[in-house]
Motif scaffolding. Structure first.
Motif, PDB file in Angstrom:
ATOM      1  N   THR A 108       3.953  10.075   3.714  1.00 16.91           N
ATOM      2  CA  THR A 108       4.369   8.731   3.318  1.00 16.91           C
ATOM      3  C   THR A 108       3.771   8.424   1.952  1.00 16.91           C
ATOM      4  N   GLY A 109       2.557   8.901   1.745  1.00 16.71           N
ATOM      5  CA  GLY A 109       1.900   8.856   0.442  1.00 16.71           C
ATOM      6  C   GLY A 109       1.778  10.268  -0.088  1.00 16.71           C
ATOM      7  N   PRO A 110       1.313  10.442  -1.321  1.00 16.32           N
ATOM      8  CA  PRO A 110       1.225  11.782  -1.918  1.00 16.32           C
ATOM      9  C   PRO A 110       0.153  12.632  -1.263  1.00 16.32           C
ATOM     10  N   ASP A 111       0.271  13.929  -1.425  1.00 18.14           N
ATOM     11  CA  ASP A 111      -0.774  14.839  -0.970  1.00 18.14           C
ATOM     12  C   ASP A 111      -2.019  14.591  -1.824  1.00 18.14           C
ATOM     13  N   ILE A 112      -3.205  14.620  -1.184  1.00 19.96           N
ATOM     14  CA  ILE A 112      -4.430  14.307  -1.931  1.00 19.96           C
ATOM     15  C   ILE A 112      -5.415  15.476  -1.954  1.00 19.96           C
ATOM     16  N   ALA A 113      -4.926  16.690  -1.728  1.00 23.52           N
ATOM     17  CA  ALA A 113      -5.812  17.850  -1.710  1.00 23.52           C
ATOM     18  C   ALA A 113      -6.522  18.061  -3.040  1.00 23.52           C
ATOM     19  N   ARG A 114      -5.939  17.596  -4.141  1.00 22.69           N
ATOM     20  CA  ARG A 114      -6.526  17.754  -5.474  1.00 22.69           C
ATOM     21  C   ARG A 114      -6.845  16.404  -6.103  1.00 22.69           C
ATOM     22  N   LEU A 115      -7.142  15.415  -5.284  1.00 17.75           N
ATOM     23  CA  LEU A 115      -7.360  14.065  -5.795  1.00 17.75           C
ATOM     24  C   LEU A 115      -8.672  13.912  -6.556  1.00 17.75           C
ATOM     25  N   GLY A 116      -9.687  14.700  -6.201  1.00 17.81           N
ATOM     26  CA  GLY A 116     -11.005  14.536  -6.795  1.00 17.81           C
ATOM     27  C   GLY A 116     -10.995  14.637  -8.308  1.00 17.81           C
ATOM     28  N   GLY A 117     -11.537  13.626  -8.974  1.00 15.63           N
ATOM     29  CA  GLY A 117     -11.626  13.618 -10.429  1.00 15.63           C
ATOM     30  C   GLY A 117     -10.365  13.183 -11.148  1.00 15.63           C
ATOM     31  N   LYS A 118      -9.290  12.941 -10.420  1.00 11.01           N
ATOM     32  CA  LYS A 118      -8.034  12.556 -11.062  1.00 11.01           C
ATOM     33  C   LYS A 118      -8.081  11.127 -11.570  1.00 11.01           C
ATOM     34  N   TYR A 119      -8.758  10.252 -10.834  1.00 13.93           N
ATOM     35  CA  TYR A 119      -8.902   8.850 -11.219  1.00 13.93           C
ATOM     36  C   TYR A 119     -10.376   8.479 -11.232  1.00 13.93           C
ATOM     37  N   HIS A 124     -10.281   3.865  -7.817  1.00  8.33           N
ATOM     38  CA  HIS A 124     -10.249   4.016  -6.360  1.00  8.33           C
ATOM     39  C   HIS A 124     -10.670   2.729  -5.655  1.00  8.33           C
ATOM     40  N   VAL A 125     -11.699   2.077  -6.173  1.00  8.18           N
ATOM     41  CA  VAL A 125     -12.157   0.826  -5.561  1.00  8.18           C
ATOM     42  C   VAL A 125     -11.046  -0.213  -5.619  1.00  8.18           C
ATOM     43  N   ALA A 126     -10.424  -0.371  -6.788  1.00 12.21           N
ATOM     44  CA  ALA A 126      -9.331  -1.340  -6.936  1.00 12.21           C
ATOM     45  C   ALA A 126      -8.154  -0.970  -6.044  1.00 12.21           C
ATOM     46  N   HIS A 127      -7.856   0.311  -5.953  1.00 11.25           N
ATOM     47  CA  HIS A 127      -6.731   0.778  -5.147  1.00 11.25           C
ATOM     48  C   HIS A 127      -6.959   0.517  -3.665  1.00 11.25           C
ATOM     49  N   LEU A 128      -8.195   0.697  -3.206  1.00 10.88           N
ATOM     50  CA  LEU A 128      -8.492   0.478  -1.797  1.00 10.88           C
ATOM     51  C   LEU A 128      -8.551  -1.013  -1.451  1.00 10.88           C
ATOM     52  N   ILE A 129      -9.012  -1.823  -2.393  1.00 12.88           N
ATOM     53  CA  ILE A 129      -9.071  -3.264  -2.144  1.00 12.88           C
ATOM     54  C   ILE A 129      -7.675  -3.863  -2.099  1.00 12.88           C
ATOM     55  N   ASN A 130      -6.818  -3.469  -3.057  1.00  6.90           N
ATOM     56  CA  ASN A 130      -5.416  -3.911  -3.058  1.00  6.90           C
ATOM     57  C   ASN A 130      -4.579  -2.888  -3.812  1.00  6.90           C
ATOM     58  N   PRO A 131      -3.909  -1.979  -3.121  1.00  2.00           N
ATOM     59  CA  PRO A 131      -3.159  -0.908  -3.782  1.00  2.00           C
ATOM     60  C   PRO A 131      -2.153  -1.405  -4.813  1.00  2.00           C
ATOM     61  N   ARG A 132      -1.567  -2.575  -4.581  1.00  2.00           N
ATOM     62  CA  ARG A 132      -0.552  -3.093  -5.504  1.00  2.00           C
ATOM     63  C   ARG A 132      -1.112  -3.435  -6.888  1.00  2.00           C
ATOM     64  N   ASP A 133      -2.406  -3.600  -6.988  1.00  4.42           N
ATOM     65  CA  ASP A 133      -3.003  -3.924  -8.286  1.00  4.42           C
ATOM     66  C   ASP A 133      -2.914  -2.764  -9.263  1.00  4.42           C
ATOM     67  N   VAL A 134      -2.883  -1.543  -8.754  1.00  6.11           N
ATOM     68  CA  VAL A 134      -2.825  -0.372  -9.638  1.00  6.11           C
ATOM     69  C   VAL A 134      -1.527   0.413  -9.480  1.00  6.11           C
ATOM     70  N   VAL A 135      -0.888   0.284  -8.318  1.00  5.60           N
ATOM     71  CA  VAL A 135       0.408   0.942  -8.088  1.00  5.60           C
ATOM     72  C   VAL A 135       1.347  -0.122  -7.511  1.00  5.60           C
ATOM     73  N   PRO A 136       2.081  -0.847  -8.355  1.00  3.67           N
ATOM     74  CA  PRO A 136       2.893  -1.983  -7.900  1.00  3.67           C
ATOM     75  C   PRO A 136       3.870  -1.654  -6.776  1.00  3.67           C
ATOM     76  N   SER A 137       4.375  -0.423  -6.731  1.00  3.96           N
ATOM     77  CA  SER A 137       5.369  -0.059  -5.715  1.00  3.96           C
ATOM     78  C   SER A 137       4.735   0.476  -4.432  1.00  3.96           C
ATOM     79  N   SER A 138       3.422   0.492  -4.359  1.00  8.03           N
ATOM     80  CA  SER A 138       2.738   1.082  -3.211  1.00  8.03           C
ATOM     81  C   SER A 138       3.004   0.308  -1.926  1.00  8.03           C
ATOM     82  N   ILE A 139       3.126   1.051  -0.822  1.00  8.25           N
ATOM     83  CA  ILE A 139       3.260   0.431   0.503  1.00  8.25           C
ATOM     84  C   ILE A 139       2.004   0.683   1.341  1.00  8.25           C
ATOM     85  N   MET A 140       0.977   1.173   0.682  1.00 13.24           N
ATOM     86  CA  MET A 140      -0.268   1.465   1.382  1.00 13.24           C
ATOM     87  C   MET A 140      -0.971   0.172   1.781  1.00 13.24           C
TER      88      MET A 140
END
Length: 242
Positions: A108-119, A124-140
């Motif tokens: 449903t979301g992207p594969d995260i096997a290589r996520l480390g160091g990408k952002y 990550h903190v902003a994305h976890l608090i509110n995903p729409r703040d950094v990815v407007p189309s996110s459904i997470m």
């Protein structure tokens, strides 16, 4: 037609039919089970593979607790489009210390096997608090409470001990110092930072992941996300990239 007639005759003899079923199932079982006795010879090992630190393992537990694995896989296949999108394909050795493994098949979301160091950590903190703040189309879904939830560290030694029983090479020293090491990883200038590096290696990341003045579940989860794909450099050196 003789084959069908033989089968028909066999069905009329219940004992013979049961024996035939057992024999057929036994052949299938042998074909599937025997290769497992040689599995140690077929799984590659990498010399620089390291174990999760107590903080990273705590973050992995939170990742599982919150059901993140239900939407994100952690296995990049050898297909060209996957390698071009996500990075080098996954190696079996990268999952040797994962109990349970989180390969998954649902994206449903992207594969995260290589996520480390990408952002960055802040991303990550902003994305976890509110995903729409950094990815407007996110459904997470959002996980704002992680930033306020203190991370319990008193039982981290027990978590490491359980992993060691499953084959993860945690030493008695690592288990005994787990609570201290978890805090030290977010306090680079603390007295415990040197001991953490000595136990887990120079590749261990030390920094305040969430920027909070106390250890939170957000620190643990971000620390885990930032180490995905970074426990070994083998995939990047083996030509797994296109």
């Amino acid at each position: 037609m003789s084959l069908f007639k033989a089968h028909y005759n066999l069905e009329k003899h219940s004992v013979g039919f049961v024996v035939a079923i057992i024999l057929a199932a036994s052949v299938g079982g042998v074909v599937e089970i025997l290769p497992l006795f040689t599995i140690d010879e077929t799984v590659e090992t990498v010399p620089d593979m390291r174990v999760y630190t107590p903080l990273e393992l705590a973050g992995r537990n939170i990742y599982i607790r919150e059901g993140c694995y239900a939407c994100h896989s952690q296995m990049i296949r050898t297909l060209r489009d996957e390698v071009e999108r996500y990075g080098p394909y996954s190696l079996a050795a990268e999952s040797q210390y994962d109990h349970p493994m989180l390969w998954g098949s649902k994206r449903t979301g992207p594969d995260i096997a290589r996520l480390g160091g990408k952002y960055s950590d802040d991303w990550h903190v902003a994305h976890l608090i509110n995903p729409r703040d950094v990815v407007p189309s996110s459904i997470m879904p959002a996980y704002p409470w992680l930033a306020d939830a203190p991370l319990p560290v008193s039982d981290l030694g027990a978590h490491l001990a359980a992993q060691s029983r499953l084959g993860v090479p945690y030493t008695a020293e690592m288990i005994a110092n787990a609570p201290r090491d978890a805090l030290a990883q977010t306090r680079p200038d603390s007295d415990g930072a040197e001991g953490l590096i000595a136990r887990y290696g120079e590749a261990t990341t030390l920094r305040p992941f969430s920027g909070a003045d106390r250890l939170t579940e957000m620190d643990a989860l971000v620390a885990y996300l930032q180490v995905l794909g970074q426990l070994t450099q083998a995939p990047y050196a083996s030509g797994a990239a296109p």
